[in-house]
Design a protein around this motif. Structure first.
Motif, PDB file in Angstrom:
ATOM      1  N   THR A   1      35.821 -41.228 -35.342  1.00 43.39           N
ATOM      2  CA  THR A   1      36.445 -39.952 -35.212  1.00 43.39           C
ATOM      3  C   THR A   1      37.728 -39.963 -34.774  1.00 43.39           C
ATOM      4  O   THR A   1      38.816 -39.113 -35.599  1.00 43.39           O
TER       5      THR A   1
ATOM      6  N   TYR B   1      29.930 -34.431 -39.886  1.00 43.61           N
ATOM      7  CA  TYR B   1      30.717 -35.781 -39.135  1.00 43.61           C
ATOM      8  C   TYR B   1      31.106 -36.600 -40.368  1.00 43.61           C
ATOM      9  O   TYR B   1      32.169 -36.876 -40.537  1.00 43.61           O
TER      10      TYR B   1
ATOM     11  N   ARG C   1      32.767 -36.282 -31.922  1.00 50.36           N
ATOM     12  CA  ARG C   1      32.457 -37.504 -31.142  1.00 50.36           C
ATOM     13  C   ARG C   1      31.511 -37.207 -30.259  1.00 50.36           C
ATOM     14  O   ARG C   1      30.624 -37.936 -29.974  1.00 50.36           O
TER      15      ARG C   1
ATOM     16  N   THR D   1      37.482 -33.088 -34.385  1.00 48.21           N
ATOM     17  CA  THR D   1      37.028 -34.721 -34.071  1.00 48.21           C
ATOM     18  C   THR D   1      36.406 -34.681 -32.693  1.00 48.21           C
ATOM     19  O   THR D   1      35.623 -35.623 -32.454  1.00 48.21           O
TER      20      THR D   1
END
Lengths: 127, 135
Positions: free
Chosen positions: A109, B39, A81, A77
Motif C-alpha cells: 500500500t 486494492y 491497508r 491507501t
C-alpha cells in the motif's frame, strides 16, 4: 493428556489487544473521506477516457485536481491497508505466514501510494 | 481466539456452503470482493498516472490498452466496484448509528444499493460515451 481447558478459558484474563476501536475508527474516517474522493475519481476517469496526453497531463497537473488526487491516494491507501489487514487476519492462519502477509500489505500500500504521489507531483511541477 | 487450536471436538458453526445463498449474504461477500479488487485495481491507477507523468509516447501505449475491449470492460468493472463498495460503505455507516437492522429494511437496502451501483455505473459511462470527445 488431553487438555481439558476450553479455548475461551485459555484467553480469559489476557485482555484484548486494545487496538480494535482505533482500527474501526481509522477505517470509518478514511471511508468517510473516500466518499467524495471516489466520486471525484469516477468523474475523472469518465471525463478523461479517450483524451490525449496533453489534455490528461494538464488536467491532472492543475492544482485542484492534483490536490484532490493526492487526498484520494492518501485516504484510499490507508483504507486499503486496514481492509486488507482484516482479510488477512480472517484467512491466513499460520502465524509466520500471517506476519509476512501483513508486512507485505503495508509495503504494497505504501509503494502504490508513493508511485501515485510521485506521478501527480511530477505532473504538477511540469516535466 | 483466531489462533486458538480447537481440539475439543465440539461442533463449529457452519460455514458458507451450508447456508442457502441469500441476497444479504451475497452483498456482504460482494463488499469484501470489491474491496479486494479495488486494492489491486489501484495498481492500474498507479500505472496510468505514471504513464501520464512519463510522456506522450508511453501514455498513448497505456491508453491504447485501456481502449481495447478488455480494457474497457476492466475500466467499467473498476468503476462499478468503486461505486458498489462506496454505497456498501454508506450502508455500514447507517448500521453504525444503530439504525436499519429490521429484516425488511436490511433486505430493502441490499436491493437498493445493488440497483443504485449498477444504475449509476451505467449512467456515468453513458454520459462519458455520449459526451463530445468521449471514447
Amino acid at each position: 493428556m488431553a487438555d481439558m481447558r476450553t479455548p475461551l478459558n485459555k484467553v480469559r484474563g489476557l485482555g484484548s489487544a486494545k487496538e480494535g476501536a482505533d482500527h474501526f475508527w481509522r477505517q470509518r474516517v478514511s471511508a468517510l473521506a473516500n466518499i467524495p474522493l471516489t466520486l471525484f475519481l469516477v468523474a475523472t476517469i469518465a471525463l478523461l477516457a479517450g483524451k490525449d496526453h496533453a489534455q490528461v497531463a494538464a488536467y491532472l497537473g492543475s492544482p485542484l485536481a492534483a490536490i484532490a488526487m493526492l487526498a484520494l491516494i492518501v485516504s484510499a491507501t490507508v483504507h486499503m491497508r486496514l481492509g486488507m489487514q482484516v482479510i488477512i487476519e480472517d484467512y491466513v492462519n499460520g502465524e509466520g505466514a500471517k506476519i509476512l502477509t501483513l508486512v507485505a500489505n503495508t509495503f504494497f500500500t505504501i509503494m502504490v501510494g508513493l508511485a501515485c504521489v510521485y506521478a501527480i507531483i511530477k505532473l504538477s511541477l511540469g516535466s | 481466539m483466531a489462533n486458538a487450536k480447537l481440539q475439543t471436538g465440539r461442533p463449529l458453526s457452519p460455514h458458507l456452503q451450508i447456508y442457502r445463498p441469500m441476497l444479504t449474504m451475497m452483498m456482504s461477500i460482494a463488499h469484501r470482493i470489491t474491496g479486494a479488487a479495488l486494492y489491486f485495481g489501484t495498481l492500474a491507477l498507479a500505472w496510468w498516472l505514471i504513464a501520464a507523468a512519463t510522456g506522450p509516447e508511453y501514455f498513448n501505449f497505456v491508453n491504447g490498452l485501456a481502449g481495447t475491449l478488455i480494457g474497457k470492460l476492466l475500466l467499467f468493472g473498476y468503476t462499478w466496484a468503486l461505486i458498489h463498495h462506496m454505497i456498501g460503505g454508506i450502508r455500514h455507516f447507517i448500521w453504525d448509528t444503530g439504525r436499519g437492522f429490521d429484516l425488511s429494511v436490511v433486505e430493502f437496502m441490499a436491493r437498493a444499493s445493488l440497483a443504485a451501483s449498477l444504475g449509476l455505473t451505467v449512467l456515468i459511462w453513458a454520459i462519458a460515451l455520449i459526451a463530445p470527445g468521449g471514447l
